[in-house]
Design a protein around this motif. Structure first.
Motif, PDB file in Angstrom:
ATOM      1  N   LEU A   1      23.686  -4.192  14.472  1.00  0.00           N
ATOM      2  CA  LEU A   1      24.613  -4.355  13.354  1.00  0.00           C
ATOM      3  C   LEU A   1      23.901  -4.840  12.088  1.00  0.00           C
ATOM      4  CD1 LEU A   1      27.414  -6.186  15.380  1.00  0.00           C
ATOM      5  CD2 LEU A   1      27.492  -3.807  14.600  1.00  0.00           C
ATOM      6  N   GLY A   2      22.584  -4.832  12.091  1.00  0.00           N
ATOM      7  CA  GLY A   2      21.821  -5.387  10.977  1.00  0.00           C
ATOM      8  C   GLY A   2      22.119  -4.747   9.639  1.00  0.00           C
ATOM      9  N   ASP A   3      22.400  -3.461   9.629  1.00  0.00           N
ATOM     10  CA  ASP A   3      22.660  -2.749   8.370  1.00  0.00           C
ATOM     11  C   ASP A   3      24.101  -2.918   7.884  1.00  0.00           C
ATOM     12  OD1 ASP A   3      20.056  -1.834   8.446  1.00  0.00           O
ATOM     13  OD2 ASP A   3      20.583   0.058   9.427  1.00  0.00           O
ATOM     14  N   LEU A   4      24.916  -3.632   8.646  1.00  0.00           N
ATOM     15  CA  LEU A   4      26.343  -3.740   8.322  1.00  0.00           C
ATOM     16  C   LEU A   4      26.733  -5.128   7.857  1.00  0.00           C
ATOM     17  CD1 LEU A   4      27.706  -1.810  11.440  1.00  0.00           C
ATOM     18  CD2 LEU A   4      27.240  -0.881   9.164  1.00  0.00           C
ATOM     19  N   ILE A   5      25.782  -5.960   7.517  1.00  0.00           N
ATOM     20  CA  ILE A   5      26.066  -7.361   7.213  1.00  0.00           C
ATOM     21  C   ILE A   5      27.032  -7.515   6.038  1.00  0.00           C
ATOM     22  CG2 ILE A   5      24.057  -7.637   5.696  1.00  0.00           C
ATOM     23  CD1 ILE A   5      23.732 -10.452   6.935  1.00  0.00           C
ATOM     24  N   LYS A   6      27.021  -6.573   5.094  1.00  0.00           N
ATOM     25  CA  LYS A   6      27.896  -6.655   3.922  1.00  0.00           C
ATOM     26  C   LYS A   6      29.124  -5.746   4.034  1.00  0.00           C
ATOM     27  CE  LYS A   6      24.245  -8.054   0.709  1.00  0.00           C
ATOM     28  NZ  LYS A   6      23.546  -7.765  -0.570  1.00  0.00           N
ATOM     29  N   ARG A   7      29.257  -5.085   5.164  1.00  0.00           N
ATOM     30  CA  ARG A   7      30.390  -4.165   5.372  1.00  0.00           C
ATOM     31  C   ARG A   7      31.646  -4.948   5.744  1.00  0.00           C
ATOM     32  NH1 ARG A   7      30.567   1.042   7.725  1.00  0.00           N
ATOM     33  NH2 ARG A   7      28.469   1.321   6.884  1.00  0.00           N
ATOM     34  N   GLN A   8      32.779  -4.583   5.137  1.00  0.00           N
ATOM     35  CA  GLN A   8      34.039  -5.197   5.531  1.00  0.00           C
ATOM     36  C   GLN A   8      34.424  -4.750   6.943  1.00  0.00           C
ATOM     37  OE1 GLN A   8      36.703  -4.031   2.290  1.00  0.00           O
ATOM     38  NE2 GLN A   8      36.756  -6.162   1.582  1.00  0.00           N
ATOM     39  N   VAL A   9      35.038  -5.646   7.674  1.00  0.00           N
ATOM     40  CA  VAL A   9      35.421  -5.334   9.046  1.00  0.00           C
ATOM     41  C   VAL A   9      36.343  -4.121   9.096  1.00  0.00           C
ATOM     42  CG1 VAL A   9      36.707  -6.189  11.048  1.00  0.00           C
ATOM     43  CG2 VAL A   9      35.103  -7.686   9.868  1.00  0.00           C
ATOM     44  N   GLY A  10      37.220  -4.002   8.098  1.00  0.00           N
ATOM     45  CA  GLY A  10      38.136  -2.870   8.065  1.00  0.00           C
ATOM     46  C   GLY A  10      37.449  -1.527   7.960  1.00  0.00           C
ATOM     47  N   GLY A  11      36.185  -1.521   7.528  1.00  0.00           N
ATOM     48  CA  GLY A  11      35.440  -0.272   7.398  1.00  0.00           C
ATOM     49  C   GLY A  11      34.570   0.047   8.588  1.00  0.00           C
ATOM     50  N   LEU A  12      34.642  -0.771   9.621  1.00  0.00           N
ATOM     51  CA  LEU A  12      33.832  -0.538  10.806  1.00  0.00           C
ATOM     52  C   LEU A  12      34.521   0.428  11.771  1.00  0.00           C
ATOM     53  CD1 LEU A  12      32.689  -4.186  11.683  1.00  0.00           C
ATOM     54  CD2 LEU A  12      31.483  -2.490  10.290  1.00  0.00           C
ATOM     55  N   SER A  13      33.721   1.139  12.532  1.00  0.00           N
ATOM     56  CA  SER A  13      34.267   1.976  13.599  1.00  0.00           C
ATOM     57  C   SER A  13      34.704   1.081  14.754  1.00  0.00           C
ATOM     58  CB  SER A  13      33.212   2.962  14.095  1.00  0.00           C
ATOM     59  OG  SER A  13      32.167   2.272  14.767  1.00  0.00           O
ATOM     60  N   GLY A  14      35.434   1.674  15.693  1.00  0.00           N
ATOM     61  CA  GLY A  14      35.874   0.903  16.846  1.00  0.00           C
ATOM     62  C   GLY A  14      34.710   0.338  17.643  1.00  0.00           C
ATOM     63  N   GLY A  15      33.666   1.138  17.802  1.00  0.00           N
ATOM     64  CA  GLY A  15      32.491   0.680  18.536  1.00  0.00           C
ATOM     65  C   GLY A  15      31.770  -0.441  17.820  1.00  0.00           C
ATOM     66  N   GLN A  16      31.677  -0.341  16.495  1.00  0.00           N
ATOM     67  CA  GLN A  16      31.031  -1.394  15.715  1.00  0.00           C
ATOM     68  C   GLN A  16      31.818  -2.702  15.781  1.00  0.00           C
ATOM     69  OE1 GLN A  16      30.917   0.760  12.044  1.00  0.00           O
ATOM     70  NE2 GLN A  16      28.836   1.531  12.382  1.00  0.00           N
ATOM     71  N   ARG A  17      33.128  -2.599  15.744  1.00  0.00           N
ATOM     72  CA  ARG A  17      33.958  -3.811  15.855  1.00  0.00           C
ATOM     73  C   ARG A  17      33.773  -4.476  17.208  1.00  0.00           C
ATOM     74  NH1 ARG A  17      39.794  -3.365  12.929  1.00  0.00           N
ATOM     75  NH2 ARG A  17      39.257  -1.935  11.255  1.00  0.00           N
ATOM     76  N   ARG A  18      33.710  -3.672  18.255  1.00  0.00           N
ATOM     77  CA  ARG A  18      33.554  -4.252  19.579  1.00  0.00           C
ATOM     78  C   ARG A  18      32.187  -4.916  19.717  1.00  0.00           C
ATOM     79  NH1 ARG A  18      36.374  -7.005  22.964  1.00  0.00           N
ATOM     80  NH2 ARG A  18      35.742  -6.775  25.138  1.00  0.00           N
ATOM     81  N   ARG A  19      31.149  -4.292  19.175  1.00  0.00           N
ATOM     82  CA  ARG A  19      29.829  -4.910  19.231  1.00  0.00           C
ATOM     83  C   ARG A  19      29.795  -6.212  18.444  1.00  0.00           C
ATOM     84  NH1 ARG A  19      25.760  -0.936  17.102  1.00  0.00           N
ATOM     85  NH2 ARG A  19      27.462   0.534  16.756  1.00  0.00           N
TER      86      ARG A  19
END
Length: 293
Positions: free
Chosen positions: A118-136
């Protein structure tokens, strides 16, 4: 080895439903234990008792040398339940900061997110994450406070193969550093990929507690079902039962069993062969049932 969590003759009821039936289980430091069983087997209830979300109806639960109801004791664990809800408008890094603030020791944020891909997603809003990314992310949060023991309840449910393997890598990295993990799953392949020790539960009971190799061998059994008045002694029968005139035989080699049955000349009808459920397999192997009908 130090025991980090212990259930001693624990029973838990929900009204008339018996969720756990006199379960005893030790989790020792450095172990990665897989809790395997079908839905409704009692896996989540056991984790809820260990982390202090429920109290046993009877029996004793210990956590890190104290009570799981003690908030100070619980600071030494991490938990990811089956279902989690995260604020849609917070960024990934903000979520990690918020959870970390509840613990005296913190895992480095960059290291934690990198561990779970998830290192590249540190500034991404949770609402913009995929289901798999949210679970991780939900699983990663269990590791924010440098826990001694982590409980993961069905951590990869709903994930695709790539996301599942990324999560496995993060759990393995924690364990390789000396961490202790108890995870539940009804996926045998997930337990095989992660766990060293496997505890199988069904109908609230511990059916088996063994190595991954032993578990893999156990679930290779099949159920051969037929109608017959009497059967001769047959090879490879692990367990048997007769219900309403129908005989069920549990075996590791159904082909050989059927060949020997035909050679015996014993009359029979309605032959069926199917995989056993996990519960059937482990009940058959761990029980002392007679191999004869």
């Amino acid at each position: 080895m130090t025991i980090l969590a212990r259930a001693i003759d624990v029973t838990r009821r929900y009204g008339d439903v018996l969720a756990l039936d006199r379960v005893s289980l030790d989790i020792r430091a450095g172990e990665l234990v897989g809790l395997l069983g079908p839905n409704g087997a009692g896996k989540s209830t056991l984790i809820n008792l260990f982390v202090g979300l429920r109290r046993p109806t009877s029996g004793t639960v210990e956590l890190l040398g104290g009570s799981p109801l003690d908030a100070a004791v619980r600071r030494g664990i991490g938990v990811t339940p089956q279902e989690t809800g995260l604020p849609e408008y917070l960024r990934v890094g903000e979520i990690v900061d918020f959870v970390s603030a509840h613990f005296p020791e913190k895992t480095d944020k960059g290291e934690l997110l990198a561990r779970f891909g998830l290192g590249d997603l540190i500034k991404r809003q949770v609402g913009g994450l995929s289901g798999g990314q949210r679970r991780r992310l939900a699983v990663a949060l269990a590791f924010t406070g440098r826990p001694r023991l982590v409980f993961l309840d069905e951590p990869t449910t709903g994930l695709d193969v790539e996301a599942r393997r990324a999560l496995w890598d993060g759990v393995k990295a924690f364990h390789d550093d000396g961490g202790t993990v108890l995870l539940t799953s009804h996926y045998l392949e997930e337990i095989e990929a992660l766990a060293e020790r496997v505890v199988v539960v069904g109908h609230g009971r511990v059916l088996a507690d063994d190595t991954v190799r032993a578990v893999r061998d156990m679930v290779g059994v099949r159920r051969v079902s037929l109608v017959a008045e009497h059967l001769p002694e047959l090879p490879g029968v692990l367990g048997s039962e007769r219900v309403d005139g129908r005989i069920s035989l549990v075996t590791t080699d159904p082909d050989r069993l059927v060949v020997e049955l035909v050679r015996s000349g014993a009359p029979f009808s309605g032959l069926e062969i199917r995989p056993t459920t996990l519960e059937e397999a482990f009940l058959a192997i761990t029980s002392k049932e007679s191999a004869h009908v």
